[in-house]
Design an enzyme around this catalytic site. Structure first.
Site, PDB file in Angstrom:
ATOM      1  CG  ASP A   4      -2.061   0.969   1.100  1.00 54.34           C
ATOM      2  OD1 ASP A   4      -3.219   0.514   1.031  1.00 54.34           O
ATOM      3  OD2 ASP A   4      -1.814   2.200   1.064  1.00 54.34           O
ATOM      4  CB  ILE A   5       0.796   4.241  -2.178  1.00 56.27           C
ATOM      5  CG1 ILE A   5       1.903   5.066  -2.776  1.00 56.27           C
ATOM      6  CG2 ILE A   5      -0.435   5.054  -1.875  1.00 56.27           C
ATOM      7  CD1 ILE A   5       1.567   5.604  -4.170  1.00 56.27           C
ATOM      8  CG  ASN A  32     -11.903  -0.623   4.127  1.00 53.96           C
ATOM      9  OD1 ASN A  32     -12.289  -0.997   5.237  1.00 53.96           O
ATOM     10  ND2 ASN A  32     -10.726  -0.088   3.919  1.00 53.96           N
ATOM     11  N   GLY A  92     -15.325   3.313   3.951  1.00 50.82           N
ATOM     12  CA  GLY A  92     -14.219   4.112   3.422  1.00 50.82           C
ATOM     13  C   GLY A  92     -13.569   3.521   2.187  1.00 50.82           C
ATOM     14  CD  GLN A  93     -14.917  -0.626  -2.317  1.00 46.82           C
ATOM     15  OE1 GLN A  93     -16.010  -0.924  -1.834  1.00 46.82           O
ATOM     16  NE2 GLN A  93     -14.420  -1.206  -3.395  1.00 46.82           N
ATOM     17  CG  HIS A 151      -8.593  -3.004  -2.322  1.00 42.19           C
ATOM     18  ND1 HIS A 151      -9.553  -2.368  -3.070  1.00 42.19           N
ATOM     19  CD2 HIS A 151      -8.448  -2.273  -1.200  1.00 42.19           C
ATOM     20  CE1 HIS A 151      -9.969  -1.286  -2.434  1.00 42.19           C
ATOM     21  NE2 HIS A 151      -9.327  -1.203  -1.274  1.00 42.19           N
ATOM     22  CG  HIS A 205      -6.739  -2.950   3.181  1.00 41.72           C
ATOM     23  ND1 HIS A 205      -6.045  -1.768   3.006  1.00 41.72           N
ATOM     24  CD2 HIS A 205      -7.950  -2.758   2.627  1.00 41.72           C
ATOM     25  CE1 HIS A 205      -6.825  -0.900   2.369  1.00 41.72           C
ATOM     26  NE2 HIS A 205      -7.987  -1.465   2.135  1.00 41.72           N
TER      27      HIS A 205
END
Ligand code: 5GP
Length: 115
Positions: free
Chosen positions: A31-32, A88, A94-95, A101, A103
């Site tokens: 994740d960035i 999410n 909060g998607q 995806h 996490h």
């Protein structure tokens, strides 16, 4: 046709990502904006938008995706200390990216309940 998301671009190698695992069914990358020392996203190569759509997928697709998530955690050596897997789904969760995806979070003691 669903809109092209940032994760479609990562799959297509149009933008770079820090890959940690890949096989024929899934891609995993860092994740960035990591929320823990280990924060990896796992996506299926065949796109669906969100967790809620899993009910309309084949058991083969779901099995390969979930086995893939587990394999990524194993590949990262996370079993011993533990890890969390989060999807999410939708606005209240909060998607932000409309490409399913998982996490994987690890590397520190995680709070429960999440915020
Ligand atoms: P969501 O809120 O949709 O569950 O999570 C989207 C995640 O994608 C966020 O944690 C965010 O930091 C991550 N993200 C957004 N854009 C990029 C990107 O271009 N590259 C990577 N590696 N992660 C991204």
């Amino acid at each position: 046709m669903m809109d092209e998301t940032i994760f479609d671009k990562i799959i297509a190698k149009k933008i770079p990502a820090d890959l940690v695992y890949e096989d024929e069914d899934i891609l995993a990358f860092k994740d960035i904006n990591p929320q823990a020392p280990v924060h990896v996203l796992v996506i299926p190569k065949k796109k669906i938008g969100r967790f809620a759509e899993l009910g309309h997928q084949s058991t083969n697709f779901i099995a390969k995706y979930f086995i893939g998530i587990s394999k990524v955690a194993e590949h990262l050596g996370l079993e011993k200390d533990g890890y969390r897997v989060i999807f999410n789904n939708g606005e209240d969760a909060g998607q932000e990216v409309e490409y399913i995806h998982a996490h994987i979070l690890a590397g520190r003691r995680l709070q429960w309940p999440p915020g």
